[in-house]
Design an enzyme around this catalytic site. Structure first.
Site, PDB file in Angstrom:
ATOM      1  N   SER A   1     -15.221  20.025  34.969  1.00  0.00           N
ATOM      2  CA  SER A   1     -16.628  19.674  35.166  1.00  0.00           C
ATOM      3  C   SER A   1     -16.882  19.173  36.594  1.00  0.00           C
ATOM      4  O   SER A   1     -17.923  19.457  37.180  1.00  0.00           O
ATOM      5  CB  SER A   1     -17.085  18.645  34.137  1.00  0.00           C
ATOM      6  OG  SER A   1     -16.360  17.441  34.266  1.00  0.00           O
TER       7      SER A   1
ATOM      8  N   GLY B   1     -17.329  22.229  38.694  1.00  0.00           N
ATOM      9  CA  GLY B   1     -18.630  22.828  38.424  1.00  0.00           C
ATOM     10  C   GLY B   1     -19.766  22.047  39.063  1.00  0.00           C
ATOM     11  O   GLY B   1     -20.745  22.629  39.537  1.00  0.00           O
TER      12      GLY B   1
ATOM     13  N   ASP C   1      -3.612  36.450  27.762  1.00  0.00           N
ATOM     14  CA  ASP C   1      -3.044  37.044  26.559  1.00  0.00           C
ATOM     15  C   ASP C   1      -1.754  36.326  26.200  1.00  0.00           C
ATOM     16  O   ASP C   1      -1.075  35.779  27.074  1.00  0.00           O
ATOM     17  CB  ASP C   1      -2.725  38.529  26.786  1.00  0.00           C
ATOM     18  CG  ASP C   1      -3.981  39.374  26.865  1.00  0.00           C
ATOM     19  OD1 ASP C   1      -4.861  39.189  26.010  1.00  0.00           O
ATOM     20  OD2 ASP C   1      -4.079  40.227  27.770  1.00  0.00           O
TER      21      ASP C   1
ATOM     22  N   THR D   1      -4.874  34.116  38.826  1.00  0.00           N
ATOM     23  CA  THR D   1      -5.775  34.453  39.923  1.00  0.00           C
ATOM     24  C   THR D   1      -7.169  33.971  39.537  1.00  0.00           C
ATOM     25  O   THR D   1      -7.631  34.194  38.421  1.00  0.00           O
ATOM     26  CB  THR D   1      -5.780  35.964  40.204  1.00  0.00           C
ATOM     27  OG1 THR D   1      -4.499  36.337  40.727  1.00  0.00           O
ATOM     28  CG2 THR D   1      -6.848  36.346  41.223  1.00  0.00           C
ATOM     29  N   LEU D   2      -7.823  33.305  40.461  1.00  0.00           N
ATOM     30  CA  LEU D   2      -9.159  32.739  40.252  1.00  0.00           C
ATOM     31  C   LEU D   2     -10.192  33.613  40.953  1.00  0.00           C
ATOM     32  O   LEU D   2      -9.957  34.065  42.075  1.00  0.00           O
ATOM     33  CB  LEU D   2      -9.217  31.317  40.814  1.00  0.00           C
ATOM     34  CG  LEU D   2      -8.087  30.372  40.397  1.00  0.00           C
ATOM     35  CD1 LEU D   2      -8.135  29.087  41.215  1.00  0.00           C
ATOM     36  CD2 LEU D   2      -8.176  30.081  38.913  1.00  0.00           C
ATOM     37  N   GLU D   3     -11.314  33.835  40.313  1.00  0.00           N
ATOM     38  CA  GLU D   3     -12.432  34.582  40.905  1.00  0.00           C
ATOM     39  C   GLU D   3     -13.483  33.553  41.291  1.00  0.00           C
ATOM     40  O   GLU D   3     -14.311  33.164  40.476  1.00  0.00           O
ATOM     41  CB  GLU D   3     -12.982  35.574  39.888  1.00  0.00           C
ATOM     42  CG  GLU D   3     -11.917  36.526  39.362  1.00  0.00           C
ATOM     43  CD  GLU D   3     -12.050  36.778  37.867  1.00  0.00           C
ATOM     44  OE1 GLU D   3     -12.929  36.167  37.217  1.00  0.00           O
ATOM     45  OE2 GLU D   3     -11.278  37.585  37.353  1.00  0.00           O
TER      46      GLU D   3
END
Length: 178
Positions: A95, A98, A112, A120-122
């Protein structure tokens, strides 16, 4: 059902969850905090093509941090390498992250069973924000799986993100047939 802190610790002891490096202070009530690795990447081309191998430029976050710009997609990576052999891992933003206007994943928050790698972060931002290597960036939540598993991710012949890497990994959409 989401695993609690005690259940996460039990699964770590059993070897069904691995987190490296592991720090007990990062274990929350029902999650584990992960941190931003030292590498970021951005795509070289302004227009990305889903059928093409879009190349990225990888760079190290300097000591003084790096300012992310709105309107750009950045690929980051978690400092932590994780393995999950009996649960479905979800990566969610913290949070506090964000509230700085940072989104850490566009769509790929679920792993999975059998996922073994750095995440990997987008990353995208709503306004300019400075980020730092090793800052808390997200939290892993583990869900119980109901039923047997036939095809673990790390054993799939067509899994596109199995090669261990401390660097962000670009989209491998181009490997799909469409």
């Amino acid at each position: 059902m989401i695993l609690t802190d005690r259940q996460i610790l039990e699964e770590i002891e059993k070897g069904t969850i691995l987190i490296e490096p592991y720090d007990r202070t990062c274990l929350g009530t029902n999650s584990y905090d992960v941190h931003l690795g030292k590498y970021l990447a951005s795509y070289k081309d302004e227009v990305l093509d889903a059928r093409k191998h879009n190349q990225i430029e990888v760079f190290e976050i300097p000591e003084e941090g790096y300012i992310l710009e709105p309107g750009r997609l950045y690929l980051g990576v978690t400092e932590e390498y994780t393995e999950t052999h009996a649960h479905v891992p979800f990566l969610e933003g913290k949070s506090s992250v964000g509230r700085l206007g940072i989104d850490i994943h566009a769509t790929a928050g679920k792993g999975d069973v059998g996922f073994c790698n750095h995440w990997t972060l987008e990353i995208s931002v709503s306004q300019k924000v400075r980020v730092y290597h090793n800052m808390p960036i997200g939290q892993l939540i583990y869900f119980v799986v109901n039923g047997g598993i036939e095809n673990y991710y790390n054993q799939k012949s067509n899994a596109k993100y199995n090669q261990r890497s401390v660097y962000p990994v670009e989209s491998m959409m181009w490997k799909n047939k469409f």
